[in-house]
Motif scaffolding. Structure first.
Motif, PDB file in Angstrom:
ATOM      1  N   SER A   7       0.729  -1.030   0.044  1.00  0.00           N
ATOM      2  CA  SER A   7       0.064  -0.005   0.049  1.00  0.00           C
ATOM      3  C   SER A   7       0.767   1.215  -0.096  1.00  0.00           C
ATOM      4  CB  SER A   7      -0.864   0.123   1.400  1.00  0.00           C
ATOM      5  OG  SER A   7      -1.766   1.169   1.225  1.00  0.00           O
ATOM      6  N   GLY A   8       0.498   2.061  -0.991  1.00  0.00           N
ATOM      7  CA  GLY A   8       1.198   3.520  -0.965  1.00  0.00           C
ATOM      8  C   GLY A   8       2.536   3.460  -1.769  1.00  0.00           C
TER       9      GLY A   8
ATOM     10  N   SER B 123      -2.018   3.124  -7.478  1.00  0.00           N
ATOM     11  CA  SER B 123      -3.235   3.749  -8.152  1.00  0.00           C
ATOM     12  C   SER B 123      -2.526   5.149  -8.819  1.00  0.00           C
ATOM     13  CB  SER B 123      -3.964   3.977  -7.163  1.00  0.00           C
ATOM     14  OG  SER B 123      -4.675   2.885  -6.556  1.00  0.00           O
ATOM     15  N   THR B 124      -1.708   5.699  -8.297  1.00  0.00           N
ATOM     16  CA  THR B 124      -1.356   7.148  -8.965  1.00  0.00           C
ATOM     17  C   THR B 124      -0.991   6.892 -10.416  1.00  0.00           C
ATOM     18  OG1 THR B 124      -0.351   7.948  -6.783  1.00  0.00           O
ATOM     19  CG2 THR B 124       0.535   8.938  -8.724  1.00  0.00           C
TER      20      THR B 124
HETATM   21  N1  LIG Z   1      -4.399  13.165  -3.149  1.00  0.00           N
HETATM   22  C1  LIG Z   1      -2.936  12.842  -2.721  1.00  0.00           C
HETATM   23  N2  LIG Z   1      -2.205  14.001  -2.125  1.00  0.00           N
HETATM   24  C2  LIG Z   1      -1.144  13.597  -1.756  1.00  0.00           C
HETATM   25  N3  LIG Z   1      -0.535  12.560  -1.734  1.00  0.00           N
HETATM   26  C3  LIG Z   1      -1.239  11.462  -2.120  1.00  0.00           C
HETATM   27  C4  LIG Z   1      -2.548  11.555  -2.718  1.00  0.00           C
HETATM   28  N4  LIG Z   1      -2.887  10.297  -3.144  1.00  0.00           N
HETATM   29  C5  LIG Z   1      -1.848   9.347  -2.951  1.00  0.00           C
HETATM   30  N5  LIG Z   1      -1.025  10.098  -2.231  1.00  0.00           N
HETATM   31  C6  LIG Z   1       0.355   9.414  -1.920  1.00  0.00           C
HETATM   32  O1  LIG Z   1       1.052   9.000  -3.056  1.00  0.00           O
HETATM   33  C7  LIG Z   1       1.499   7.777  -2.594  1.00  0.00           C
HETATM   34  C8  LIG Z   1       1.288   6.606  -3.743  1.00  0.00           C
HETATM   35  O2  LIG Z   1      -0.303   6.510  -3.259  1.00  0.00           O
HETATM   36  P1  LIG Z   1      -0.967   5.579  -4.168  1.00  0.00           P
HETATM   37  O3  LIG Z   1      -2.558   5.485  -3.849  1.00  0.00           O
HETATM   38  O4  LIG Z   1      -0.922   5.637  -5.397  1.00  0.00           O
HETATM   39  O5  LIG Z   1      -0.519   3.920  -3.684  1.00  0.00           O
HETATM   40  P2  LIG Z   1      -0.944   2.629  -3.961  1.00  0.00           P
HETATM   41  O6  LIG Z   1       0.182   1.672  -4.225  1.00  0.00           O
HETATM   42  O7  LIG Z   1      -2.234   2.449  -4.896  1.00  0.00           O
HETATM   43  O8  LIG Z   1      -1.688   2.288  -2.461  1.00  0.00           O
HETATM   44  P3  LIG Z   1      -3.139   1.339  -2.181  1.00  0.00           P
HETATM   45  O9  LIG Z   1      -2.652   0.068  -2.516  1.00  0.00           O
HETATM   46  O10 LIG Z   1      -3.138   1.670  -0.729  1.00  0.00           O
HETATM   47  O11 LIG Z   1      -3.956   1.879  -2.890  1.00  0.00           O
HETATM   48  C9  LIG Z   1       1.348   7.585  -1.310  1.00  0.00           C
HETATM   49  O12 LIG Z   1       2.470   8.120  -0.439  1.00  0.00           O
HETATM   50  C10 LIG Z   1       0.032   8.368  -1.143  1.00  0.00           C
HETATM   51  O13 LIG Z   1       0.287   8.862   0.547  1.00  0.00           O
END
Ligand SMILES: Nc1ncnc2c1ncn2[C@@H]1O[C@H](COP(=O)(O)OP(=O)(O)OP(=O)(O)O)[C@@H](O)[C@H]1O
Length: 322
Positions: free
Chosen positions: A43-44, A48-49
Motif C-alpha cells: 500500500s502506498g 493507483s497514482t
Molecule cells: N491526493 C493525494 N495527495 C497527496 N499524496 C497522495 C495523494 N494520493 C496519494 N498520495 C500519496 O502518493 C503515494 C502513492 O499512493 P497510491 O495511492 O498511488 O499507492 P497505492 O500503491 O495505490 O496504495 P493502495 O494499495 O493503498 O491503494 C502515497 O505516499 C500516498 O500517500
C-alpha cells in the motif's frame, strides 16, 4: 511489434502544503497488445497514482516529467478535451472503489445511457444486453437501482460500463480486493473473456496481492515507493524473484499445499519511506538485507537479467537465490 503503451521515466507528483509527494518517480515500462501486466506492491507504493495518471490526471496530482505514448501518440501534453476523447475508448478503468461508482439515484439503464451520451454515443440495447449476458447478468438489472444489486452484481455492471466502448487498454484497479475467493475467480474469468473476445486488447491489473496475479498476468511489475523494483514474466517473478523487495513480498505470502500452522511467513521489517522527502538512492535500502553503500547514494539503474526481465538493484543478481 511496437508496444501499445510506452512509459518512459514517468514522474507524477502530488502538490501538498508540505511540498511535493514524489509518488511515481522515474517509472519505465511497456505494455504489449494481448498481454495482461500485473502491477503489485505494498500500500502506498504508487500503483493507483500510476494508472490514474493515464485516465484522470487531475489536481493535486500533476505531471513532473517523462513520457507516455499510446500507439506512438504522446499523452502527457494532451489538452483535457483530447484526453476525454481517449478515455473509455482507448484507455479505460475499472476503478478501485468500483462498488461505489454507480450513482445511487439512477437505474442501471439510465446510468449506462448517460455514460454513453457523455461520450457521444446512443444507447444500444443489443450491445448492452450482450455484454450483460457475458458477465452472467440478466437484462432485468437494467430496471434496478444499484442498491438493489449485490456487491458482485454491481462490480459486473461497472465492468460492463468500463468496457462498453471496446477500449484498447483496460485498467483493473484492485477489482478483486473486496471480493470472496469465488467472486475473485469469476471476475478474473470475465476479464480473460473480454481479452479473448477482442473487446479489450491489453489489461493492467493492479493489486497488492501477488497471488491473484498468478492466475491472470503474463508479466508482473513490482513497484516500491514510486520506483520499479522488478519487472518480468509472472512465473519468474513468483518462483524465482531476484530483487530483495520482490523476494520479501513473495516470502510474506502463504504457500500452496502447506498447512497454515507449518507456514513460515516473513513480514517485511520497517516501513516504506515518506515520499515527501524520499531517500536519494534506492528507496528500499533501509529495509534491504543486502544493501551496500552505493545503494544509499544512487538510484539503481535497470539491469536486464533475462528476456523481458529487469531488476533495479545494485546488489542483486543471479546468485541472490542460491
Ligand atoms: N491526493 C493525494 N495527495 C497527496 N499524496 C497522495 C495523494 N494520493 C496519494 N498520495 C500519496 O502518493 C503515494 C502513492 O499512493 P497510491 O495511492 O498511488 O499507492 P497505492 O500503491 O495505490 O496504495 P493502495 O494499495 O493503498 O491503494 C502515497 O505516499 C500516498 O500517500
Amino acid at each position: 511489434m511496437n508496444p501499445l503503451l510506452e512509459v518512459n521515466n514517468l514522474k507524477v507528483y502530488y502538490s501538498t502544503l508540505k511540498g511535493e509527494v514524489k509518488a511515481i518517480d522515474g517509472v519505465s515500462f511497456n505494455l504489449h497488445e494481448g498481454e495482461v501486466l500485473g502491477i503489485a506492491g505494498e500500500s502506498g507504493c504508487g500503483k493507483s497514482t500510476l494508472v490514474n495518471f493515464f485516465v484522470f490526471p487531475y489536481e493535486p496530482m500533476h505531471y513532473a516529467g517523462g513520457s507516455v505514448k499510446l500507439r506512438g501518440m504522446e499523452l502527457t501534453n494532451l489538452a483535457d478535451k483530447d484526453m476525454n476523447k481517449i478515455l473509455y475508448k482507448k484507455i479505460s478503468i475499472i476503478p478501485q472503489y468500483a462498488l461505489d461508482a454507480l450513482s445511487p439515484t439512477k437505474k442501471i439503464k439510465r446510468i449506462i445511457t448517460d455514460f454513453l451520451a457523455e461520450h457521444g454515443y446512443q444507447y444500444d440495447a443489443k450491445k448492452v444486453e450482450e455484454r450483460l449476458e457475458m458477465v452472467n447478468l440478466d437484462k432485468s438489472v437494467l430496471n434496478r437501482y444499484p442498491v438493489e444489486l449485490s456487491g458482485g452484481m454491481k462490480q459486473r455492471v461497472v465492468m460492463v460500463i468500463s468496457t462498453l466502448l471496446d477500449p484498447d487498454i483496460l485498467i483493473a484497479d484492485e477489482v478483486t480486493s473486496a471480493l470472496d475467493v469465488s467472486s475473485q475467480k469469476f471476475v478474473i474469468q470475465m476479464l480473460e473473456k473480454f481479452m479473448h473476445e477482442g473487446i479489450v486488447k491489453s489489461i493492467m491489473f493492479i493489486t497488492h496481492d501477488i497471488s491473484v496475479l498468478y492466475q491472470i498476468a503474463n508479466r508482473i511489475m513490482i513497484l516500491y515507493a514510486g520506483h520499479v523494483a522488478e519487472i518480468g514474466p509472472t512465473d519468474e517473478i513468483i518462483k524465482n524473484p531476484k530483487h530483495p523487495y520482490t523476494k520479501a513480498l513473495i516470502d510474506s505470502l502463504p504457500k500452496m499445499n502447506i498447512k497454515f500452522e507449518e507456514q513460515r511467513l516473513k513480514s517485511i521489517p520497517g516501513h516504506p519511506p515518506m515520499l515527501l522527502n524520499p531517500p536519494s538512492g534506492c528507496r528500499f535500502a533501509d529495509r534491504c538485507p543486502v544493501a551496500i553503500d552505493k545503494c544509499r547514494k544512487a538510484v539503481p539503474q535497470e539491469k536486464r537479467i533475462g528476456e523481458n526481465h529487469s531488476i533495479y538493484c545494485w546488489n542483486a543478481g543471479d546468485d541472490l537465490n542460491d
